[in-house]
Design an enzyme around this catalytic site. Structure first.
Site, PDB file in Angstrom:
ATOM      1  N   CYS A   1       0.874  -1.212  -0.153  1.00 19.69           N
ATOM      2  CA  CYS A   1      -0.185  -0.052  -0.033  1.00 19.69           C
ATOM      3  C   CYS A   1       0.927   1.320   0.051  1.00 19.69           C
ATOM      4  CB  CYS A   1      -0.943  -0.033   1.259  1.00 19.69           C
ATOM      5  SG  CYS A   1      -1.856   1.518   1.416  1.00 19.69           S
TER       6      CYS A   1
ATOM      7  N   CYS B   1      -0.277   4.280   2.159  1.00 16.32           N
ATOM      8  CA  CYS B   1      -0.349   3.876   3.673  1.00 16.32           C
ATOM      9  C   CYS B   1       1.257   3.928   4.001  1.00 16.32           C
ATOM     10  CB  CYS B   1      -0.632   2.575   4.166  1.00 16.32           C
ATOM     11  SG  CYS B   1      -2.008   1.784   3.487  1.00 16.32           S
ATOM     12  N   ASP B   2       2.199   3.723   3.172  1.00 12.78           N
ATOM     13  CA  ASP B   2       3.581   3.550   3.609  1.00 12.78           C
ATOM     14  C   ASP B   2       4.593   4.414   2.808  1.00 12.78           C
ATOM     15  OD1 ASP B   2       2.776   1.711   5.412  1.00 12.78           O
ATOM     16  OD2 ASP B   2       3.024  -0.075   3.964  1.00 12.78           O
TER      17      ASP B   2
END
Ligand code: NAP
Length: 329
Positions: free
Chosen positions: A135, A138-139
């Site tokens: 992701c 997200c990261d």
């Protein structure tokens, strides 16, 4: 006694949230059960540029999913957080048995979607969350100023590679063939982005390091040659983002519903082989898996569930009062 719903929708992605919207709007007593964050795969997407009406540049999939969830709630769909462990689908009352409770309904819409396909390299589990991510939204920020690698050649890989250029020093796509599968318009942007390069005909053989990912070994599938990519000393770690497609979350339904390669078979009205049980979105056998087609499936499934309930029982659900059907536009 637990409530008896008209319809339980398993999954809060575009298919499930749209089913919730239509079911609520149709006056059904509806429950959406979702174990995590709403949005399913679009919650992993940094930019959803091809959902009709979704035109705010740079708006993430999470924001789109939040709007879908609000809309479903506005029409009366209930939502609860639970992870379903077992299901009983035969008979007039279906049961979904979760970690927290058992949920019963006269119809079920399975919109549990799919999960990212693992890379399939050596030591993958050890470095997932410690350099390997599925992701970018997200990261990506963990890899600011670092070198990152992206596995895959489809729309997701190409779009997320573009997104990662906002954070990373350099982005290298590792693709197993000599051309991308991504839509031409996305490819054009990828090839015009100076921070992105591509390792063609290549797969990740193994990952290594200490606490974080430091070494990626890539194999050329044509020559067999191995390339060892090592984090430079100042950076200390590498990022490896995998976007190699998805696998259906259908394990609960093995042996109960007809499937093909793990995807649930439906007719064009989203009906499975069990009356009153529908499947919608990426979990079902279909050619085109997009947020918009998932949403369409969810709408169809909810409308069909409403018709099924109307046919099988003209009365409101036993033991519960069905909200007044709202006027439809
Ligand atoms: P996808 O289209 O299935 O692409 C998966 C990519 O991963 C392919 O390039 C494939 O290689 C590669 N791959 C598969 N298994 C692999 C393995 N074991 N090792 C290495 N590489 C592997 O998946 P996706 O990009 O996630 O897209 C899924 C669906 O969502 C598609 O229909 C896509 O169009 C859609 N989508 C659309 C958008 C958009 O339009 N904005 C954005 C994201 C996703 P090969 O090419 O060699 O098969």
């Amino acid at each position: 006694m637990h409530e008896l719903y008209d319809v339980i929708i398993l999954g809060g992605g575009p298919a499930g949230l749209t089913a919730g919207l239509y079911a609520g709007r149709g006056g059904l007593r509806a429950l959406i059960v979702e174990k995590g964050q709403d949005g399913g795969q679009i919650a992993l997407s940094s930019d959803v540029e091809n959902y009709p009406g979704q035109s705010a540049p740079g708006e993430t999939g999470v924001v789109l999913a939040e709007r879908m969830a609000e809309q479903a709630a506005r029409f009366g769909a209930h939502r609860c957080a639970d992870e379903i462990q077992a299901v009983e689908l035969s008979g007039g009352t279906k049961a979904l048995i979760g970690l927290n409770s058992t949920y019963r309904a006269r119809t079920v819409i399975i919109a549990a979607g799919a999960h990212p396909r693992p890379i399939g390299c050596e030591n993958e589990a050890q470095f997932t969350g410690r350099g390997i991510s599925f992701c970018a939204t997200c990261d990506a920020s963990f890899f600011r100023g670092l070198d990152v690698y992206v596995v895959g050649g489809g729309d997701s890989a190409a779009e997320e590679a573009l997104y990662l250029t906002r954070f990373a020093r350099k982005v290298t796509i590792i693709h197993r063939r000599d051309q991308l599968r991504a839509a031409q318009s996305i490819q054009d942007r990828v090839f015009a982005q100076p921070k992105i390069s591509v390792l063609w005909d290549s797969v990740v053989q193994s990952v290594n390091g200490g606490d974080a990912l430091e070494i990626i070994t890539v194999k050329n599938v044509k020559s067999g040659a191995l390339t060892v990519i090592q984090a430079d000393e100042s950076a200390g770690m590498l990022g490896l983002f995998a976007f190699t497609g998805y696998l259906p979350n259908s394990g609960l339904f093995q042996g109960l519903l007809e499937m093909e390669n793990g995807y649930i078979k439906t007719d064009e009205n989203m009906r499975t082989n069990i009356p009153g049980v529908y499947a919608a979105g990426d979990i079902r056998v279909k050619d085109v898996r997009q947020a918009v087609t998932a949403a369409a499936d969810g709408a169809i499934a909810a409308i069909q569930a409403e018709r099924y309930l109307g046919q099988t029982d003209k009365e409101p659900s036993a033991g519960v009062s069905r909200p007044q059907a709202r006027k439809k536009m």
